[in-house]
Design a protein around this motif. Structure first.
Motif, PDB file in Angstrom:
ATOM      1  N   ASN A  21      14.130   1.290   3.338  1.00 37.44           N
ATOM      2  CA  ASN A  21      15.028   1.766   4.342  1.00 37.44           C
ATOM      3  C   ASN A  21      16.407   2.158   3.874  1.00 37.44           C
ATOM      4  OD1 ASN A  21      15.206   2.889   6.980  1.00 37.44           O
ATOM      5  ND2 ASN A  21      16.251   1.012   7.876  1.00 37.44           N
ATOM      6  N   THR A  22      16.499   2.387   2.607  1.00 34.07           N
ATOM      7  CA  THR A  22      18.045   2.836   2.105  1.00 34.07           C
ATOM      8  C   THR A  22      18.090   4.432   1.744  1.00 34.07           C
ATOM      9  OG1 THR A  22      17.141   2.396  -0.268  1.00 34.07           O
ATOM     10  CG2 THR A  22      18.352   0.562   1.044  1.00 34.07           C
ATOM     11  N   ILE A  23      16.981   5.136   2.023  1.00 31.87           N
ATOM     12  CA  ILE A  23      16.936   6.430   1.981  1.00 31.87           C
ATOM     13  C   ILE A  23      18.193   7.072   2.634  1.00 31.87           C
ATOM     14  CG2 ILE A  23      15.213   6.880   3.586  1.00 31.87           C
ATOM     15  CD1 ILE A  23      14.018   8.892   1.626  1.00 31.87           C
ATOM     16  N   THR A  24      18.603   8.190   2.316  1.00 30.61           N
ATOM     17  CA  THR A  24      19.720   8.931   2.820  1.00 30.61           C
ATOM     18  C   THR A  24      18.899  10.297   3.727  1.00 30.61           C
ATOM     19  OG1 THR A  24      20.101  10.663   1.240  1.00 30.61           O
ATOM     20  CG2 THR A  24      21.586   8.145   1.420  1.00 30.61           C
ATOM     21  N   THR A  25      19.516  10.708   4.532  1.00 30.50           N
ATOM     22  CA  THR A  25      19.118  11.927   5.305  1.00 30.50           C
ATOM     23  C   THR A  25      18.694  12.990   4.255  1.00 30.50           C
ATOM     24  OG1 THR A  25      20.578  11.412   7.223  1.00 30.50           O
ATOM     25  CG2 THR A  25      19.489  13.641   7.148  1.00 30.50           C
ATOM     26  N   GLU A  26      19.406  13.413   3.181  1.00 34.70           N
ATOM     27  CA  GLU A  26      19.372  14.473   2.264  1.00 34.70           C
ATOM     28  C   GLU A  26      18.152  14.029   1.357  1.00 34.70           C
ATOM     29  OE1 GLU A  26      21.653  16.722   4.221  1.00 34.70           O
ATOM     30  OE2 GLU A  26      20.747  17.296   2.309  1.00 34.70           O
ATOM     31  N   GLU A  27      17.939  12.715   1.156  1.00 34.94           N
ATOM     32  CA  GLU A  27      16.979  12.455   0.423  1.00 34.94           C
ATOM     33  C   GLU A  27      15.570  12.429   1.089  1.00 34.94           C
ATOM     34  OE1 GLU A  27      18.377   8.401  -0.739  1.00 34.94           O
ATOM     35  OE2 GLU A  27      19.116   8.946  -2.520  1.00 34.94           O
ATOM     36  N   PHE A  28      15.543  12.239   2.322  1.00 34.00           N
ATOM     37  CA  PHE A  28      14.382  12.240   3.114  1.00 34.00           C
ATOM     38  C   PHE A  28      13.839  13.514   3.238  1.00 34.00           C
ATOM     39  CE2 PHE A  28      11.439  10.257   5.889  1.00 34.00           C
ATOM     40  CZ  PHE A  28      11.085  11.089   7.178  1.00 34.00           C
ATOM     41  N   LYS A  29      15.041  14.455   3.437  1.00 32.87           N
ATOM     42  CA  LYS A  29      14.670  15.803   3.353  1.00 32.87           C
ATOM     43  C   LYS A  29      14.000  16.450   2.130  1.00 32.87           C
ATOM     44  CE  LYS A  29      18.008  17.448   6.885  1.00 32.87           C
ATOM     45  NZ  LYS A  29      19.299  18.204   7.013  1.00 32.87           N
ATOM     46  N   GLU A  30      14.600  15.728   0.757  1.00 28.03           N
ATOM     47  CA  GLU A  30      13.801  16.010  -0.168  1.00 28.03           C
ATOM     48  C   GLU A  30      12.489  15.577  -0.602  1.00 28.03           C
ATOM     49  OE1 GLU A  30      16.451  14.723  -3.681  1.00 28.03           O
ATOM     50  OE2 GLU A  30      15.053  15.065  -5.210  1.00 28.03           O
ATOM     51  N   TYR A 139      24.359  12.965  25.012  1.00 26.94           N
ATOM     52  CA  TYR A 139      23.341  13.536  23.938  1.00 26.94           C
ATOM     53  C   TYR A 139      24.003  14.820  23.028  1.00 26.94           C
ATOM     54  CZ  TYR A 139      23.304  16.946  28.028  1.00 26.94           C
ATOM     55  OH  TYR A 139      23.711  17.735  29.109  1.00 26.94           O
ATOM     56  N   PRO A 140      23.654  15.365  22.235  1.00 28.32           N
ATOM     57  CA  PRO A 140      24.197  16.302  21.169  1.00 28.32           C
ATOM     58  C   PRO A 140      24.051  17.722  21.741  1.00 28.32           C
ATOM     59  CG  PRO A 140      22.351  15.679  20.340  1.00 28.32           C
ATOM     60  CD  PRO A 140      22.346  14.845  21.264  1.00 28.32           C
ATOM     61  N   SER A 141      24.884  18.448  21.522  1.00 30.11           N
ATOM     62  CA  SER A 141      24.572  19.969  21.926  1.00 30.11           C
ATOM     63  C   SER A 141      23.295  20.593  21.114  1.00 30.11           C
ATOM     64  CB  SER A 141      25.893  20.909  21.693  1.00 30.11           C
ATOM     65  OG  SER A 141      26.047  20.744  20.099  1.00 30.11           O
ATOM     66  N   LYS A 142      22.997  20.145  20.225  1.00 31.56           N
ATOM     67  CA  LYS A 142      21.943  20.536  19.508  1.00 31.56           C
ATOM     68  C   LYS A 142      21.339  19.127  18.702  1.00 31.56           C
ATOM     69  CE  LYS A 142      20.038  23.866  15.956  1.00 31.56           C
ATOM     70  NZ  LYS A 142      20.610  24.937  15.239  1.00 31.56           N
ATOM     71  N   PHE A 143      20.114  19.293  18.838  1.00 35.48           N
ATOM     72  CA  PHE A 143      19.321  17.984  18.422  1.00 35.48           C
ATOM     73  C   PHE A 143      19.228  18.256  16.737  1.00 35.48           C
ATOM     74  CE2 PHE A 143      17.534  16.891  22.326  1.00 35.48           C
ATOM     75  CZ  PHE A 143      18.191  15.803  22.761  1.00 35.48           C
ATOM     76  N   SER A 144      19.295  17.141  15.844  1.00 33.71           N
ATOM     77  CA  SER A 144      19.350  17.452  14.400  1.00 33.71           C
ATOM     78  C   SER A 144      17.876  17.984  14.012  1.00 33.71           C
ATOM     79  CB  SER A 144      19.572  16.265  13.834  1.00 33.71           C
ATOM     80  OG  SER A 144      18.638  15.036  13.893  1.00 33.71           O
ATOM     81  N   ASP A 145      17.599  18.372  12.642  1.00 34.77           N
ATOM     82  CA  ASP A 145      16.464  18.623  12.341  1.00 34.77           C
ATOM     83  C   ASP A 145      15.250  17.579  12.074  1.00 34.77           C
ATOM     84  OD1 ASP A 145      17.781  20.726   9.879  1.00 34.77           O
ATOM     85  OD2 ASP A 145      17.557  21.258  11.716  1.00 34.77           O
ATOM     86  N   SER A 146      15.767  16.426  12.102  1.00 34.44           N
ATOM     87  CA  SER A 146      14.684  15.272  12.094  1.00 34.44           C
ATOM     88  C   SER A 146      14.361  14.336  13.318  1.00 34.44           C
ATOM     89  CB  SER A 146      15.174  14.442  10.882  1.00 34.44           C
ATOM     90  OG  SER A 146      16.483  13.869  11.357  1.00 34.44           O
ATOM     91  N   THR A 147      15.187  14.219  14.185  1.00 34.16           N
ATOM     92  CA  THR A 147      15.147  13.394  15.099  1.00 34.16           C
ATOM     93  C   THR A 147      16.044  14.082  16.387  1.00 34.16           C
ATOM     94  OG1 THR A 147      16.901  11.838  14.761  1.00 34.16           O
ATOM     95  CG2 THR A 147      14.691  11.152  14.017  1.00 34.16           C
ATOM     96  N   ARG A 148      15.599  13.507  17.705  1.00 31.01           N
ATOM     97  CA  ARG A 148      16.420  13.983  18.723  1.00 31.01           C
ATOM     98  C   ARG A 148      17.045  12.524  19.257  1.00 31.01           C
ATOM     99  NH1 ARG A 148      11.472  16.338  22.098  1.00 31.01           N
ATOM    100  NH2 ARG A 148      10.245  14.898  20.983  1.00 31.01           N
ATOM    101  N   ASN A 149      18.207  12.421  19.173  1.00 28.87           N
ATOM    102  CA  ASN A 149      18.844  11.036  19.293  1.00 28.87           C
ATOM    103  C   ASN A 149      19.851  11.086  20.895  1.00 28.87           C
ATOM    104  OD1 ASN A 149      17.715  10.034  16.991  1.00 28.87           O
ATOM    105  ND2 ASN A 149      19.851  10.566  15.731  1.00 28.87           N
ATOM    106  N   VAL A 150      19.709  10.321  21.788  1.00 26.96           N
ATOM    107  CA  VAL A 150      20.367  10.134  22.856  1.00 26.96           C
ATOM    108  C   VAL A 150      20.818   8.756  23.016  1.00 26.96           C
ATOM    109  CG1 VAL A 150      19.167  12.058  24.079  1.00 26.96           C
ATOM    110  CG2 VAL A 150      18.448   9.692  24.594  1.00 26.96           C
ATOM    111  N   THR A 151      21.889   8.469  23.704  1.00 29.53           N
ATOM    112  CA  THR A 151      22.341   7.039  24.293  1.00 29.53           C
ATOM    113  C   THR A 151      22.183   7.008  25.698  1.00 29.53           C
ATOM    114  OG1 THR A 151      23.390   6.776  22.174  1.00 29.53           O
ATOM    115  CG2 THR A 151      24.177   5.358  23.956  1.00 29.53           C
ATOM    116  N   LEU A 152      21.580   5.701  26.254  1.00 25.42           N
ATOM    117  CA  LEU A 152      21.592   5.560  27.717  1.00 25.42           C
ATOM    118  C   LEU A 152      22.367   4.201  28.053  1.00 25.42           C
ATOM    119  CD1 LEU A 152      20.392   6.076  30.647  1.00 25.42           C
ATOM    120  CD2 LEU A 152      18.257   4.588  29.660  1.00 25.42           C
ATOM    121  N   HIS A 153      22.863   4.393  29.126  1.00 22.76           N
ATOM    122  CA  HIS A 153      23.724   3.400  29.657  1.00 22.76           C
ATOM    123  C   HIS A 153      23.509   3.199  31.074  1.00 22.76           C
ATOM    124  CE1 HIS A 153      26.361   2.961  26.161  1.00 22.76           C
ATOM    125  NE2 HIS A 153      26.579   4.241  26.309  1.00 22.76           N
TER     126      HIS A 153
END
Length: 332
Positions: A21-30, A139-153
């Motif tokens: 679990n030390t892989i970066t976002t760019e490395e995961f795409k690679e 939530y973001p204006s556009k979800f990233s290529d890999s995940t759809r991240n949101v935060t709930l309170h």
């Protein structure tokens, strides 16, 4: 361009990083790009299959046909096989890392103004969220290529659009919830330190967001329909219990989530679809006024809902932005 041996070593390193679990976002795409290069089919990164062995075969067999089994590649397959088995855990850890190191372009911090009021939110991926009480969703204006991240309170009912390639991840209090497309209710209370995740459809993985700095990740708990993950007392170990059936109606109250129709008149069905999806349906009311519908389209997209309803009445439909036009069929 890397030589075959160098490429093998590089992918082996990325596989080990995924494990740790030390892989970066760019490395995961690679790593994903490498799979796309050697396999005719895209890699399957989720663990929805009950049989992990069959899942691994489906992921790796097509790739093995394109790669020679040298000593280096055999070692690589050992790494990646293990990585596939724990990918659900790793991906949650990756999300936690991303949330700590990156800032999403947040366009909404919505908070209800009156206790008991419910606000419906449409996310960029067409998921629907009903915020309850004094709650907030980031939530973001556009979800990233890999995940759809949101935060709930607070509390919300989620109807997540199905997308196996882009997991939907929710940070709520001390817990991270990860799904591919399902429906559930989360009630997180920071004052009482309680957390309840009630699943209506599909499978949901929930993790503690407190990452072990040595192991990098915690084990997931899988919650299935009709059950809930309950933390009712911070001093007691969290557990999965059967969700009280009497509370389901309370969770649905004030939302348009429940779309189970039993001999319901066409006009009422039409109004409920319009309200849920914020659309306008153009139809000849006289033509369909005597029609009744029996169908369960709960947790279905707009198009899936229209297909089921129109098929039952032999109706054709067309979609133009937020307007639906129905033609043909009828019950007169």
């Amino acid at each position: 361009m890397k030589k075959p041996k160098e490429q093998t070593l590089r992918v082996e390193i990325l596989a080990e990083k995924l494990l740790n679990n030390t892989i970066t976002t760019e490395e995961f795409k690679e790593l994903e790009a490498w799979y796309a290069e050697v396999s005719e089919k895209p890699a399957v990164w989720d663990l929805t299959d009950a049989n992990t062995v069959l899942l691994q075969q489906r992921i790796f067999d097509p790739i093995k046909n394109h790669v020679s089994t040298t000593r280096e590649t055999r070692k690589l397959w050992q790494y990646i096989s293990i990585a596939a088995s724990i990918l659900l855990i790793c991906s949650a850890g990756l999300w936690i890392w991303q949330s700590e190191n990156q800032k999403d372009d947040v366009i909404a911090k919505i908070q209800t103004s009156t206790s008991g009021k419910i606000i419906k939110v449409y996310l960029p991926d067409q998921s629907i969220v009903w915020l309850k009480g004094n709650s907030r969703l980031d939530y973001p204006s556009k979800f990233s290529d890999s995940t759809r991240n949101v935060t709930l309170h607070g509390e919300a009912l989620f109807e997540v659009a199905k997308d196996k390639r882009h997991p939907f991840v929710i940070q709520a209090g001390k817990y991270v919830t990860r799904v591919l497309g399902t429906s559930f209710n989360i009630n997180e209370n920071q004052i009482n330190k309680t957390f309840r995740l009630t699943v209506f459809t599909g499978k949901v993985a929930v993790f503690s967001s407190s990452v072990d700095r040595k192991n990098k990740t915690t084990s997931p708990i899988i919650v299935t329909p009709g059950n809930e993950f309950a933390v009712l007392n911070p001093s007691v170990t969290p557990r999965v219990i059967a969700a009280p059936s009497t509370e389901k109606a309370e969770m649905f109250y004030g939302t348009e989530y429940d779309m189970n129709f039993e001999n319901v008149g066409f006009n009422e069905v039409k109004q409920r679809i319009e309200k849920k999806f914020n659309i306008l349906i153009n139809a000849d009311s006289d033509k369909y006024s005597y029609c009744t519908i029996s169908a369960d389209v709960t947790d279905q997209s707009l198009e899936s809902t229209l297909k089921v309803i129109c098929s039952a009445l032999d109706i054709k439909y067309s979609i133009n932005k937020d307007q639906i036009t129905l033609t043909g069929g009828g019950c007169n």
